[in-house]
Write a protein that holds these residues in place. Structure first.
Motif, PDB file in Angstrom:
ATOM      1  N   LYS A 122       0.836  -1.203   0.000  1.00 32.67           N
ATOM      2  CA  LYS A 122       0.000   0.000   0.000  1.00 32.67           C
ATOM      3  C   LYS A 122       0.877   1.261   0.000  1.00 32.67           C
ATOM      4  O   LYS A 122       1.844   1.342   0.757  1.00 32.67           O
ATOM      5  CB  LYS A 122      -0.899  -0.019   1.235  1.00 32.67           C
ATOM      6  CG  LYS A 122      -1.794   1.217   1.375  1.00 32.67           C
ATOM      7  CD  LYS A 122      -1.275   2.193   2.393  1.00 32.67           C
ATOM      8  CE  LYS A 122      -1.975   3.527   2.361  1.00 32.67           C
ATOM      9  NZ  LYS A 122      -1.483   4.460   3.409  1.00 32.67           N
ATOM     10  N   GLY A 162      -7.629   8.083   6.094  1.00 36.42           N
ATOM     11  CA  GLY A 162      -6.555   7.110   6.272  1.00 36.42           C
ATOM     12  C   GLY A 162      -6.984   5.696   5.918  1.00 36.42           C
ATOM     13  O   GLY A 162      -6.256   4.728   6.167  1.00 36.42           O
ATOM     14  N   ASP A 186      -5.230   2.210   4.345  1.00 33.08           N
ATOM     15  CA  ASP A 186      -4.530   1.207   5.164  1.00 33.08           C
ATOM     16  C   ASP A 186      -5.452   0.004   5.394  1.00 33.08           C
ATOM     17  O   ASP A 186      -5.025  -1.147   5.313  1.00 33.08           O
ATOM     18  CB  ASP A 186      -4.157   1.792   6.543  1.00 33.08           C
ATOM     19  CG  ASP A 186      -3.187   2.957   6.449  1.00 33.08           C
ATOM     20  OD1 ASP A 186      -2.398   3.000   5.493  1.00 33.08           O
ATOM     21  OD2 ASP A 186      -3.226   3.829   7.343  1.00 33.08           O
ATOM     22  N   LYS A 239      -0.953   8.823  13.397  1.00 33.80           N
ATOM     23  CA  LYS A 239      -1.799   8.583  12.225  1.00 33.80           C
ATOM     24  C   LYS A 239      -1.114   7.761  11.141  1.00 33.80           C
ATOM     25  O   LYS A 239      -1.678   7.551  10.065  1.00 33.80           O
ATOM     26  CB  LYS A 239      -2.297   9.902  11.659  1.00 33.80           C
ATOM     27  CG  LYS A 239      -1.204  10.762  11.067  1.00 33.80           C
ATOM     28  CD  LYS A 239      -1.811  11.933  10.335  1.00 33.80           C
ATOM     29  CE  LYS A 239      -0.719  12.656   9.567  1.00 33.80           C
ATOM     30  NZ  LYS A 239      -1.189  13.286   8.379  1.00 33.80           N
TER      31      LYS A 239
HETATM   32 MG    MG Z   1      -2.346   7.366   6.066  1.00 36.59          MG
END
Ligand code: MG
Ligand code: ADP
Ligand code: ASP
Length: 418
Positions: free
Chosen positions: A27, A171, A174, A229
């Protein structure tokens, strides 16, 4: 009463056909695909992995700040965009980067196919803006891999059980990557980002922060829940629940990064503290004379993830995500509660599995704050975390002082990945 509540993760449909060996999910975050040159660099890395013999699935985030720009655009048009339409819009960023990476891979002579989350079989619940993955129907990915193709999946998105496009929360790429790694039976999930791994504190605030070699799922859950984060909280929950090993590493170097995996003996024996994490802005609510059951039921019904909860006399104090501010206010109003909110506090957390067997962490934490002249407000703990709220202006100072107080910059606490 305080605790960090982690969501349970729904089962992923077993990989059909059965899991194979040699699959890797890689990723790449937003800064890793921020411009055409970086996109070509990512393509090259994926091609190298494929040429090394693996079945390779790439997951990409939107380029640079594209998601922020799309969110801002929506709010320029409409003060409260409809969540369904917002998801339709902001899922576009990943579609752009994913197609561009596939083009760059083709230019390097390999066969690549880009897929939206929906095409990749990522099925979610119907909660727009923070949908949860309920199933991964990986048939199309398997078929493409069987045809010797490199598969690119747009992160951060899926299709709901009502056939609408959903996004997985900020986010969220992920989580896309980890869910795919679980569903495909991948050997590991590699998270490529703009830092070399998970550090003892945010390296942007503490330049002397040290890269950790290995972190347990539990520690990473606490760190992600309290502001580190570098990994979305839900991705860590997913990894733990499905036994997916994560490797957080730099897009721009070949160096080994940080492994996130099961806790082992050495993790407990070595460092007492793994890291100091922080958030700069928290919304803290105080509700007077409400029944806790009614209050938290109303918040849950509005899909609001409450974090710290403290009861002081007849008052309940809790924090909830900034992005849920309007929904939280609406839920409290509907309840007819007497309430107030403040957003001038940040949160600092000290996390470490070694805390369980080393006394004195709280003493050192609070004497450090006293010497600094910083007044901790609400305090919350778990077996491996001490968290407290301070004025937003004091957060950075507190993080730096605690990083020093626990000697986190020293290589003493170094841990090796087995
Ligand atoms: Mg991120
Ligand atoms: P990506 O775009 O690759 O998903 P993110 O911006 O989501 O990257 O996460 C990486 C950032 O997380 C880093 O640039 C760093 O500033 C921040 N961060 C905060 N705390 C930590 C920590 N403890 N270790 C590593 N990075 C951290
Ligand atoms: N592009 C999305 C975001 O900015 C998802 C991600 O980067 O993982 O939040």
């Amino acid at each position: 009463m305080t605790e960090t509540a982690f969501e349970t993760v729904p089962a992923v449909a077993p990989a059909e056909p059965p899991a194979r060996t040699g699959t890797v999910v890689m990723k790449f975050g937003g800064t890793s695909v921020a411009d055409p040159e970086k996109i070509r660099g990512v393509a090259q890395r994926l091609v190298q992995a494929k040429q090394a013999g693996g079945r390779v699935v790439g997951v990409v985030s939107a380029m640079g700040h594209h998601t922020d720009e799309l969110v801002a655009l929506a709010h320029d048009v409409s003060p409260r965009p409809k969540p369904r339409e917002l998801d339709m819009l902001i899922s576009v960023g990943e579609r752009v980067s994913c197609a561009l990476v596939a083009m760059a891979i083709s230019d390097l002579g390999l066969d690549a196919i880009s897929l939206t989350g929906s095409q990749a079989g990522i099925v979610t619940d119907t909660v727009h803006g923070k949908a949860k993955i309920v199933e991964v129907r990986a048939r199309r990915i398997h078929e493409a891999l069987d045809q010797d193709r490199l598969v690119l999946v747009a992160g951060f998105q899926g299709v709901s059980t009502e056939y609408d496009i959903t996004t997985l929360g900020r986010g969220g790429s992920d989580t896309t990557a980890v869910a795919l790694a679980a569903a495909l039976g991948a050997d590991a999930c590699e998270i490529y980002t703009d830092v070399d791994g998970v550090f003892t504190a945010d390296p942007r605030i503490v330049p002397r922060a040290r890269k950790l070699h290995a972190v347990s799922y539990e520690e990473m859950l606490e760190m992600a829940a309290s502001g580190a984060k570098v990994l979305q909280l839900r991705s860590v929950e997913f990894a733990r629940n499905h036994g997916v090993k994560l490797h957080v590493r730099s897009t721009f170097t070949g160096d080994e990064g940080t492994w996130i995996r099961e806790e082992d003996e050495r993790m407990l024996e070595k460092a007492m503290i793994s890291g100091v994490t922080h958030t700069l802005e928290e919304v803290v609510y105080t509700v007077a004379e409400a029944s806790p059951a009614d209050l938290f039921e109303a918040l849950a019904a509005a899909s609001i993830n409450v974090d710290t909860i403290i009861q002081i006399g007849s008052e309940i104090v809790f924090s909830a995500p900034l992005e849920d501010r309007a929904e939280t206010a609406a839920a409290l109003e509907a309840l007819g509660a007497r309430w107030s909110e403040r957003d001038d506090l940040g949160k600092v957390s000290i996390v470490g599995a070694g805390m369980k067997s080393h006394p004195g962490v709280a003493a050192r934490t609070f004497t450090t704050l006293r010497d600094l002249g910083v007044d901790p407000r609400f305090v919350a703990t778990s077996p491996i975390k001490i968290a407290f709220y301070v004025g937003s202006d004091d957060v950075e100072r507190a993080v730096k002082a605690l990083h020093d107080a626990f000697d986190l910059a020293s290589p003493e606490a170094e841990r090796q990945h087995a």
